[in-house]
Write a protein that holds these residues in place. Structure first.
Motif, PDB file in Angstrom:
ATOM      1  N   PHE A  43     -42.047   7.734  90.560  1.00  0.00           N
ATOM      2  CA  PHE A  43     -41.470   7.805  89.408  1.00  0.00           C
ATOM      3  C   PHE A  43     -40.123   8.721  89.317  1.00  0.00           C
ATOM      4  N   VAL A  44     -40.361   9.884  90.011  1.00  0.00           N
ATOM      5  CA  VAL A  44     -39.579  10.976  89.945  1.00  0.00           C
ATOM      6  C   VAL A  44     -38.294  10.401  91.030  1.00  0.00           C
ATOM      7  N   LEU A  45     -38.771   9.960  92.125  1.00  0.00           N
ATOM      8  CA  LEU A  45     -37.697   9.432  93.153  1.00  0.00           C
ATOM      9  C   LEU A  45     -37.090   8.265  92.841  1.00  0.00           C
ATOM     10  N   LYS A  46     -37.734   7.269  92.014  1.00  0.00           N
ATOM     11  CA  LYS A  46     -36.971   6.310  91.510  1.00  0.00           C
ATOM     12  C   LYS A  46     -35.801   6.723  90.589  1.00  0.00           C
ATOM     13  N   ASN A  47     -36.226   7.597  89.648  1.00  0.00           N
ATOM     14  CA  ASN A  47     -35.356   8.067  88.566  1.00  0.00           C
ATOM     15  C   ASN A  47     -33.958   9.067  89.343  1.00  0.00           C
ATOM     16  N   LEU A  48     -34.444   9.804  90.438  1.00  0.00           N
ATOM     17  CA  LEU A  48     -33.459  10.536  91.122  1.00  0.00           C
ATOM     18  C   LEU A  48     -32.260   9.475  91.792  1.00  0.00           C
ATOM     19  N   PHE A  49     -32.965   8.443  92.295  1.00  0.00           N
ATOM     20  CA  PHE A  49     -31.996   7.340  92.782  1.00  0.00           C
ATOM     21  C   PHE A  49     -31.132   6.707  91.837  1.00  0.00           C
ATOM     22  N   ILE A  50     -31.922   6.187  90.578  1.00  0.00           N
ATOM     23  CA  ILE A  50     -30.868   5.846  89.626  1.00  0.00           C
ATOM     24  C   ILE A  50     -29.920   6.669  89.145  1.00  0.00           C
ATOM     25  N   PHE A  51     -30.176   8.010  89.035  1.00  0.00           N
ATOM     26  CA  PHE A  51     -29.098   8.933  88.711  1.00  0.00           C
ATOM     27  C   PHE A  51     -27.992   8.970  89.790  1.00  0.00           C
ATOM     28  N   ALA A  52     -28.489   9.225  90.777  1.00  0.00           N
ATOM     29  CA  ALA A  52     -27.391   9.207  91.945  1.00  0.00           C
ATOM     30  C   ALA A  52     -26.432   8.177  92.101  1.00  0.00           C
ATOM     31  N   ALA A  53     -27.079   6.938  91.920  1.00  0.00           N
ATOM     32  CA  ALA A  53     -26.334   5.477  92.181  1.00  0.00           C
ATOM     33  C   ALA A  53     -25.597   5.438  90.921  1.00  0.00           C
ATOM     34  N   THR A  54     -25.912   5.877  89.764  1.00  0.00           N
ATOM     35  CA  THR A  54     -25.024   5.782  88.514  1.00  0.00           C
ATOM     36  C   THR A  54     -23.922   6.482  88.789  1.00  0.00           C
ATOM     37  N   TYR A  55     -24.068   7.989  89.084  1.00  0.00           N
ATOM     38  CA  TYR A  55     -22.917   8.867  89.064  1.00  0.00           C
ATOM     39  C   TYR A  55     -22.233   8.733  90.350  1.00  0.00           C
ATOM     40  N   ALA A  56     -22.671   8.069  91.393  1.00  0.00           N
ATOM     41  CA  ALA A  56     -21.940   7.732  92.741  1.00  0.00           C
ATOM     42  C   ALA A  56     -20.810   6.558  92.364  1.00  0.00           C
ATOM     43  N   PHE A  57     -21.052   6.000  91.128  1.00  0.00           N
ATOM     44  CA  PHE A  57     -20.221   4.904  90.688  1.00  0.00           C
ATOM     45  C   PHE A  57     -19.046   5.389  90.128  1.00  0.00           C
ATOM     46  N   ILE A  58     -18.910   6.653  89.652  1.00  0.00           N
ATOM     47  CA  ILE A  58     -17.770   7.071  88.870  1.00  0.00           C
ATOM     48  C   ILE A  58     -16.797   7.021  89.450  1.00  0.00           C
ATOM     49  N   PRO A  59     -16.640   7.356  91.033  1.00  0.00           N
ATOM     50  CA  PRO A  59     -15.247   7.162  91.744  1.00  0.00           C
ATOM     51  C   PRO A  59     -14.820   5.856  91.821  1.00  0.00           C
ATOM     52  N   ILE A  60     -15.817   4.955  91.821  1.00  0.00           N
ATOM     53  CA  ILE A  60     -15.267   3.343  92.035  1.00  0.00           C
ATOM     54  C   ILE A  60     -14.762   2.856  90.530  1.00  0.00           C
ATOM     55  N   ILE A  61     -15.270   3.292  89.518  1.00  0.00           N
ATOM     56  CA  ILE A  61     -14.664   3.232  88.005  1.00  0.00           C
ATOM     57  C   ILE A  61     -13.241   3.687  88.228  1.00  0.00           C
ATOM     58  N   GLY A  62     -12.913   4.931  88.770  1.00  0.00           N
ATOM     59  CA  GLY A  62     -11.689   5.513  88.682  1.00  0.00           C
ATOM     60  C   GLY A  62     -10.698   4.711  89.574  1.00  0.00           C
ATOM     61  N   GLU A  63     -11.196   4.364  90.717  1.00  0.00           N
ATOM     62  CA  GLU A  63     -10.367   3.519  91.516  1.00  0.00           C
ATOM     63  C   GLU A  63      -9.895   2.094  90.782  1.00  0.00           C
ATOM     64  N   HIS A  64     -10.667   1.596  90.256  1.00  0.00           N
ATOM     65  CA  HIS A  64     -10.682   0.382  89.406  1.00  0.00           C
ATOM     66  C   HIS A  64      -9.583   0.643  88.364  1.00  0.00           C
ATOM     67  N   ASP A  65      -9.817   1.516  87.642  1.00  0.00           N
ATOM     68  CA  ASP A  65      -8.794   1.974  86.551  1.00  0.00           C
ATOM     69  C   ASP A  65      -7.553   2.174  86.967  1.00  0.00           C
ATOM     70  N   GLU A  66      -7.316   2.731  88.160  1.00  0.00           N
ATOM     71  CA  GLU A  66      -5.894   3.005  88.863  1.00  0.00           C
ATOM     72  C   GLU A  66      -5.424   1.946  89.504  1.00  0.00           C
ATOM     73  N   GLY A  67      -6.226   0.542  89.376  1.00  0.00           N
ATOM     74  CA  GLY A  67      -5.678  -0.442  90.010  1.00  0.00           C
ATOM     75  C   GLY A  67      -5.980  -0.491  91.742  1.00  0.00           C
ATOM     76  N   LYS A  68      -6.708   0.134  92.239  1.00  0.00           N
ATOM     77  CA  LYS A  68      -6.869   0.311  93.707  1.00  0.00           C
ATOM     78  C   LYS A  68      -7.785  -0.535  94.012  1.00  0.00           C
ATOM     79  N   ILE A  69      -8.718  -1.200  93.212  1.00  0.00           N
ATOM     80  CA  ILE A  69      -9.800  -2.088  93.422  1.00  0.00           C
ATOM     81  C   ILE A  69      -9.599  -3.245  92.726  1.00  0.00           C
ATOM     82  N   ALA A  70      -9.523  -4.474  93.192  1.00  0.00           N
ATOM     83  CA  ALA A  70      -9.314  -5.922  92.663  1.00  0.00           C
ATOM     84  C   ALA A  70     -10.628  -5.828  91.510  1.00  0.00           C
TER      85      ALA A  70
END
Length: 180
Positions: A43-70
């Motif tokens: 349960f703890v490992l799954k939660n850590l993975f979900i948190f890490a993957a969610t927050y690792a997605f923030i730079p991709i959101i930033g790139e998309h907002d700047e128009g660098k990712i289609a």
């Protein structure tokens, strides 16, 4: 596995027992049922993975907002991330051991539907542009993901021991409350 929460190894010798991680977590009694976390470590490992993957997605959101990712690439990454989340949710979940009857199964399904609606509500109200505010708002999404993981990780048991007596928590209520 015996009633002490230990698994006896193939030798059968009680001195060679291996502790089950779930035995370290005390069950919670609710509506005449015991709720037990099947595997706290998982349960703890799954939660850590979900948190890490969610927050690792923030730079991709930033790139998309700047128009660098289609938009299509962004959508495919988002779909892939959610497929990965579903795999993590159901990884090593034994549905046959979670619910003793149809009532608890129905309650679990209703809880999962509620969480999915809550996810849609939270995801639909995330702010645009300000990534620091988005990072704080993502805590809400992670909390709902954790609730979903809990619904898929908690085993429901009847509150009756093998000898026919009711299971009791390790601690008795304080004397002042016992007479009430």
């Amino acid at each position: 596995m015996d009633t002490t929460g230990y698994t006896t190894l193939a030798s059968g010798n009680p001195s060679h027992r291996q502790s089950d991680l779930s035995s370290s977590v005390r069950p919670f009694v609710f509506c005449s049922n015991r709720l037990e976390l099947v595997s706290p470590r998982q349960f703890v490992l799954k939660n850590l993975f979900i948190f890490a993957a969610t927050y690792a997605f923030i730079p991709i959101i930033g790139e998309h907002d700047e128009g660098k990712i289609a938009g299509l690439t962004y959508a495919l990454i988002l779909i892939g991330l959610h497929v990965l989340f579903i795999v993590v949710y159901f990884w090593k979940v034994n549905f046959g051991q979670l619910d003793p009857d149809k009532n608890t199964l129905c309650a679990r399904v209703v809880g999962l539907i509620f969480c999915l609606l809550l996810l849609m509500l939270v995801a639909g109200n995330l702010s645009d542009g300000d990534l620091s505010l988005l990072a704080i708002e993502l805590l809400g999404l992670c909390a709902v993901h954790s609730l979903i993981l809990a619904l898929l990780s908690i085993r429901v048991r009847d509150n009756v021991a093998e000898d026919g007596t009711h299971w009791k928590p390790a601690r008795a209520p304080p004397p002042a409350l016992a007479s009430v």
